[in-house]
Enzyme design. Structure first.
Site, short mmCIF file in Angstrom:
data_model
loop_
_atom_site.label_atom_id
_atom_site.label_comp_id
_atom_site.label_asym_id
_atom_site.label_seq_id
_atom_site.Cartn_x
_atom_site.Cartn_y
_atom_site.Cartn_z
N LYS A 123 57.39 5.26 10.14
CA LYS A 123 57.49 6.63 9.59
C LYS A 123 57.77 6.56 8.08
CE LYS A 123 62.30 6.49 10.97
NZ LYS A 123 63.26 6.80 12.04
N TYR A 164 71.56 8.64 -22.38
CA TYR A 164 72.14 9.98 -22.19
C TYR A 164 73.63 9.91 -21.93
CZ TYR A 164 67.47 12.04 -21.80
OH TYR A 164 66.21 12.48 -22.04
C1 LIG Z 1 63.78 5.62 12.44
C2 LIG Z 1 63.99 5.38 13.88
C3 LIG Z 1 64.10 4.08 14.37
C4 LIG Z 1 64.20 2.87 13.46
O1 LIG Z 1 65.51 2.81 12.96
P1 LIG Z 1 66.02 1.66 11.95
O2 LIG Z 1 67.46 1.96 11.77
O3 LIG Z 1 65.24 1.85 10.70
O4 LIG Z 1 65.75 0.36 12.60
C5 LIG Z 1 64.17 3.91 15.73
N1 LIG Z 1 64.17 4.97 16.57
C6 LIG Z 1 64.09 6.24 16.14
C7 LIG Z 1 64.11 7.35 17.12
C8 LIG Z 1 64.02 6.49 14.78
O5 LIG Z 1 63.97 7.76 14.35
#
Ligand SMILES: *Cc1c(COP(=O)(O)O)cnc(C)c1O
Length: 342
Positions: A34, A242
């Site tokens: 994702k 800044y």
């Molecule tokens: C993002 C996600 C993962 C992966 O999690 P990590 O902490 O990046 O390993 C697994 N399961 C679900 C449902 C997620 O949303």
């Protein structure tokens, strides 16, 4: 067009991390890709992982599923946010499986695709997405491929982990599904009790280290480099950047780098971050600007305009420097980088 900042992404490190996580889990490992592969590129990441043998990919939305294009027939793609009222058309068109997350979504699915198998998320205490264990009667009649739950505190040794595990076990014994899945990257570190049939690592594929179990085994995947726009001397007693938060105690050599908070090098790195010119460490001087950051380069007398320096972006240490999570460090990386896969 030449770009003055680049990411070098190590494909074989992603593959090796995936294999290591699968071995640790002792069951099949999928992969969360994702957020465009945690900012690195979902297509390239999925290519690398499929080549390594991964057959279960997870995205958040149907738009992310579509953006992946055509995947091999043998690959399962799952949309973790399920099917909202606005997703029906996409869900019927795109070759990906929905992970239903609420009683409302289950009712919707029974109307639009009663014969198609789906995944389901069970909420065992995180109170983010998922059906409560008390709501599972609503699933009667569905063909469930994978039944999921998600851990809230897997990166800590928290009593919450055991509580969630026990709640999930109770649902597992009450509800038939082809497979069961609970562990993210950190969950794999908790031990095989959490593995069930399938694990869903994300961050550790990309070099994130959430638990001590993964130190020295998970490989870094990303290198961040920026070019020097200008080398200059900050005169004794004058400031830099800044807010004039850095004051030179003596004449100070500085390299102004082509990276800033618009690239995801956020202001948490102000006065805390560092870069490397070969073996020389170059500390960030003062505040990070939108497109620029100054580093002290007295230690690197030969560093000049146009040279490349490596930003210290080792995820655990960059996280400590900046106060950002390792997830934010990756997903913030902006669109101005040249992304090179090697
Ligand atoms: C993002 C996600 C993962 C992966 O999690 P990590 O902490 O990046 O390993 C697994 N399961 C679900 C449902 C997620 O949303």
């Amino acid at each position: 067009m030449h770009r003055p900042l680049r990411l070098t992404i190590d494909r074989s490190a992603i593959q090796q991390n995936w294999r290591l996580l699968q071995e640790r889990a002792g069951v099949t490992a999928g992969a969360a890709i994702k957020a465009d592969g945690y900012g690195l590129g979902a297509r390239e990441t999925s290519d690398a992982l499929v080549e390594a043998g991964c057959r279960d990919l997870f995205v958040s939305t149907w738009a992310e599923a579509e953006a992946l294009g055509t995947l091999p027939e043998s690959v399962n793609l799952v949309v973790l946010h399920g099917v909202g009222a606005d997703d029906v058309e996409a869900a019927l068109k795109i070759r990906a499986r929905a992970c239903l997350v609420s009683v409302e979504q289950v009712a919707r699915w029974k109307v639009i695709a009663p014969d198609r198998s789906c995944d389901v998320m069970i909420d065992t205490g995180m109170n983010r997405l998922g059906l409560r264990p008390t709501e599972i009667d609503a699933l009667e009649g569905l063909t469930i491929d994978t039944l999921h739950s998600h851990l809230a505190c897997a990166d800590e040794d928290s009593a919450m982990n055991i509580m969630q595990l026990e709640r999930f076990r109770a649902v597992v014994s009450a509800l038939p599904a082809k497979r069961y899945s609970m562990a993210n990257s950190a969950g794999i570190g908790l031990g095989r009790d959490y593995s069930f049939d399938l694990v869903r690592p994300g961050i550790s594929l990309y070099g994130g280290i959430q638990r001590p179990e993964f130190e020295d085994t998970i490989r870094q995947v990303v290198r961040v480099e920026a070019q020097v726009v200008q080398r200059r001397t900050i005169p004794e007693g004058e400031s830099c950047g800044y807010g004039a938060t850095f004051i030179a105690k003596q004449d100070t050599a500085a390299a102004i780098l082509n990276i800033g908070y618009a690239d995801g090098y956020l202001r948490g790195f102000s006065s805390h971050g560092s870069a490397f010119a070969g073996e020389y460490a170059l500390p960030v001087l003062g505040r990070v600007s939108m497109d620029l950051v100054a580093v002290g380069c007295g230690a690197a007398p030969d560093l000049k305009d146009g040279d490349w320096v490596e930003i210290d972006y080792d995820l655990p240490s960059a996280s400590k420097q900046s106060g950002l999570s390792q997830y934010e460090l990756l997903t913030n990386l902006g669109s101005r980088f040249e992304r090179r896969w090697v």
